[in-house]
Design a protein around this motif. Structure first.
Motif, short mmCIF file in Angstrom:
data_model
loop_
_atom_site.label_atom_id
_atom_site.label_comp_id
_atom_site.label_asym_id
_atom_site.label_seq_id
_atom_site.Cartn_x
_atom_site.Cartn_y
_atom_site.Cartn_z
N GLU A 99 -31.68 -8.53 -13.65
CA GLU A 99 -31.48 -7.92 -12.33
C GLU A 99 -30.00 -7.83 -12.00
O GLU A 99 -29.53 -6.85 -11.41
N LEU A 102 -28.75 -4.90 -13.79
CA LEU A 102 -29.19 -3.66 -13.15
C LEU A 102 -28.36 -3.34 -11.91
O LEU A 102 -28.06 -2.18 -11.63
N MET A 103 -27.94 -4.39 -11.18
CA MET A 103 -27.09 -4.15 -10.02
C MET A 103 -25.77 -3.52 -10.44
O MET A 103 -25.14 -2.79 -9.67
N PHE A 106 -25.72 0.19 -9.98
CA PHE A 106 -26.19 0.60 -8.66
C PHE A 106 -25.90 2.06 -8.29
O PHE A 106 -26.77 2.76 -7.77
N ARG A 151 -22.38 -7.06 -17.16
CA ARG A 151 -22.71 -6.28 -15.97
C ARG A 151 -21.68 -5.18 -15.74
O ARG A 151 -22.00 -4.10 -15.26
N ARG B 170 -34.13 -0.04 -6.24
CA ARG B 170 -32.68 -0.05 -6.22
C ARG B 170 -32.15 -0.56 -4.88
O ARG B 170 -31.31 -1.46 -4.84
N MET B 173 -33.22 -4.27 -4.17
CA MET B 173 -32.37 -5.20 -4.90
C MET B 173 -30.99 -5.28 -4.27
O MET B 173 -30.37 -6.35 -4.23
N ARG B 176 -31.02 -7.76 -1.49
CA ARG B 176 -30.95 -9.13 -2.00
C ARG B 176 -29.54 -9.45 -2.49
O ARG B 176 -29.03 -10.56 -2.27
N ALA B 177 -28.93 -8.49 -3.16
CA ALA B 177 -27.58 -8.70 -3.68
C ALA B 177 -26.61 -9.00 -2.54
O ALA B 177 -25.81 -9.94 -2.61
N MET B 188 -20.22 -3.82 -6.81
CA MET B 188 -21.20 -3.03 -7.56
C MET B 188 -21.34 -1.62 -6.97
O MET B 188 -22.06 -0.80 -7.50
N GLY B 189 -20.73 -1.40 -5.82
CA GLY B 189 -20.80 -0.08 -5.20
C GLY B 189 -21.83 0.02 -4.08
O GLY B 189 -22.14 1.11 -3.61
N VAL B 190 -22.38 -1.11 -3.64
CA VAL B 190 -23.38 -1.08 -2.56
C VAL B 190 -22.69 -0.80 -1.23
O VAL B 190 -21.80 -1.55 -0.82
#
Lengths: 239, 298
Positions: A99, A102-103, A106, A151, B170, B173, B176-177, B188-190
């Motif tokens: 996971e 996978l992040m 994103f 990652r 996506r 998650m 949660r991230a 991560m780009g969120v």
């Protein structure tokens, strides 16, 4: 010289009122592995954070592929292809290793290609694949660092910033981590990494910059600087 | 205690626990992701109850329309609440007591919503009658109305759907991230600037649907959210702040305590007994059922 992927000019940054980075300048060419070396507390981590956007610089310019990104949010800079493997690895502790990977994929375009990216990351980091179903908080220090690096491969990157890959690891784990970084270099990833000393970067560094009190005081090739007695003798550790 | 009492308690526990779970799970989601106790969740229940009344009683449409409209309305209002009462403080969260300030700012928004409802609908309680009639005779004298069964089932399905959303998708998650490591998630780009309002919108929408159901069990009124807010606070604290499974267990545990007290002692004493039990449990186990107090993460 070709246009650098990352060009930093007169960068000032810090926490509160006191600047830690005081007019730092550095440029990283495509395919190059640049290493910034300096003692603890002289601004290496602060510098990486100011480049990736986790910290707003108070002054100066950061060009990523020619585009000014200073003061932009990290999620924006990240989408332009800057991968930052931060101090402490920044893993999501309660998520599995897979996971976490996978992040790394994103952004929407990377998400569509995530299965292929995952296969590639596992191929380069077989040790990480063995831990795929484990929660990140159960990993050893070395496994954490490798997972964080893997990652970083989950989406196309223009440059990878790596914060002290050897920090807190046992010598054998450090070797594994640096082998992995050598693999990244071999696949022509552009890398900017920071370390406290010369000990581990011999095989991979194309250019070395020495930082002291938040400014670059010397730049050159690994061979030039590692042979210079004033540099080595002052604070740069064993070879 | 007779068998009838026991079955009655279990049936009530099943219904109350499921709906309480739905009210509280959004609060847990918000606490996990944003580190705030969202005091506007009660007003989302209240708004949901009025949507239920409007759709079912005034317009005479079917319950699914009520659920959909309540979801949409409270999703938008939850997003709005985040943008006015939380987002402006986000940038300064390290310099201020963020948890306490947002506790107050979201409470302020809740009071505005309550008073708007009072202004528009007046103070009276309104029946929200569902069109589903009939029920199952579970045991001699214990009836499980289809309406309550449907509420419980929909609540459970929605909680399960939330779980799958967080585990597999996506954006789930990404929530949660963000809850586990904000800086890393941004690297991560969120886009947290969008994710936070959407998370609060989603959580509010679940409370809104619970409001339709609670309106059906009790009433729609400007105060319809007060009791559910208190229950939700108790559930999330009892479950261990930020733990989704803990929230679900706690919801049923509290449903059970309330149902038992109602059957054995009577409705008047049900709530005082509930709070006394919770006081005792929390003194013994301050971190709640599943709590990892300082590091609870989704």
């Amino acid at each position: 010289m070709t246009t650098p992927i990352l060009a930093v000019t007169d960068l000032w940054a810090g926490y509160g009122r006191a600047p830690v980075i005081r007019g730092l300048e550095v440029a990283v060419a495509p395919g190059e592995v640049a290493v910034i070396i300096g003692p603890n507390g002289h601004g290496k981590t602060t510098f990486l954070r100011a480049v990736s956007g986790l910290l707003k610089p108070s002054r100066g310019e950061v060009l990523l592929d020619g585009e000014p990104v200073q003061g932009r949010a990290p999620e924006y800079v990240s989408r332009l292809g800057l991968v930052h493997v931060p101090q402490g690895d920044g893993l999501f502790a309660e998520m599995t290793v897979e996971e976490n990977l996978l992040m790394g994929a994103f952004p929407a375009s990377s998400w569509r290609a995530r299965r292929r990216a995952l296969a590639r990351a596992y191929e380069l980091f077989p040790g990480v694949r063995d831990r795929a179903r484990q929660r990140a908080r159960t990993l050893s220090g070395g496994e954490r660092r490798l997972t964080a690096l893997a990652r970083g491969l989950m989406r196309p990157s223009r440059i990878m910033l790596i914060d002290e890959p050897s920090l807190g690891l046992a010598p054998v784990a450090i070797d594994t981590v640096y082998e992995a970084i050598a693999e990244l270099k071999a696949s022509s990833t552009t890398i900017l990494l920071v370390e406290e000393n010369f000990t581990h970067v011999g095989g991979i560094a194309d250019a070395v910059h020495i930082v002291e009190m938040g400014v670059i005081v010397r730049s050159g090739s690994f061979d030039d600087l590692s042979r210079d007695p004033t540099v080595v003798g002052t604070y740069l550790g064993s070879l | 205690m007779s068998t009838t009492d026991l079955v009655g308690i279990l049936v009530t526990t099943f219904i109350l626990g499921s709906i309480y779970g739905l009210v509280a799970i959004g609060m847990t989601l918000i606490y996990g992701a944003l580190r705030i106790l969202d005091m506007s969740q009660g007003s989302m229940v209240m708004i949901g109850s009025f949507v239920g009344w409007g759709v079912l009683v005034v317009a005479g449409w079917n319950p699914f329309v009520a659920i959909l409209l309540a979801f949409a309305a409270t999703f938008l209002l939850g997003t709005f609440t985040q943008l006015v009462s939380v987002q402006p403080l986000m940038k300064r969260r390290h310099e201020i007591d963020f948890e306490m300030l947002t506790f107050i700012t979201t409470f302020a928004v809740a009071i505005v919503f309550t008073n708007l409802a009072l202004e528009i609908f007046g103070p009276q309680q309104r029946n929200v009658t569902f069109v589903i009639s009939g029920g199952i005779n579970v045991y001699h004298g214990v009836n499980l109305p289809y309406q309550s069964l449907a509420m419980a089932v929909v609540s459970i399905v929605l909680m399960a759907a939330l779980g799958v959303f967080l585990a597999r998708t996506r954006w789930g998650m990404a929530i949660r991230a963000v809850a586990q490591d904000l800086d890393a998630a941004r690297l991560m780009g969120v886009p947290v600037g969008k994710l936070y309002p959407l998370t609060m919108g989603l959580a509010s929408a679940l409370a809104g649907i619970a409001g339709v159901f609670l309106g059906g069990l009790y009433f729609a009124s400007p105060q319809a959210g007060d009791q559910p807010l208190l229950i939700a606070l108790i559930v999330v604290i009892f479950g261990g702040l930020g733990s989704l499974p803990g929230t679900v267990y706690a919801a049923y545990a509290i449903g059970l305590i309330q149902a038992t007290a109602e059957v054995l002692v009577g409705t008047t004493w049900a709530l005082p007994i509930l709070y006394a039990v919770i006081l005792l449990v929390l003194i013994v186990r301050p971190q709640g059922l599943m709590g990892k107090p300082s590091e609870a993460r989704l």
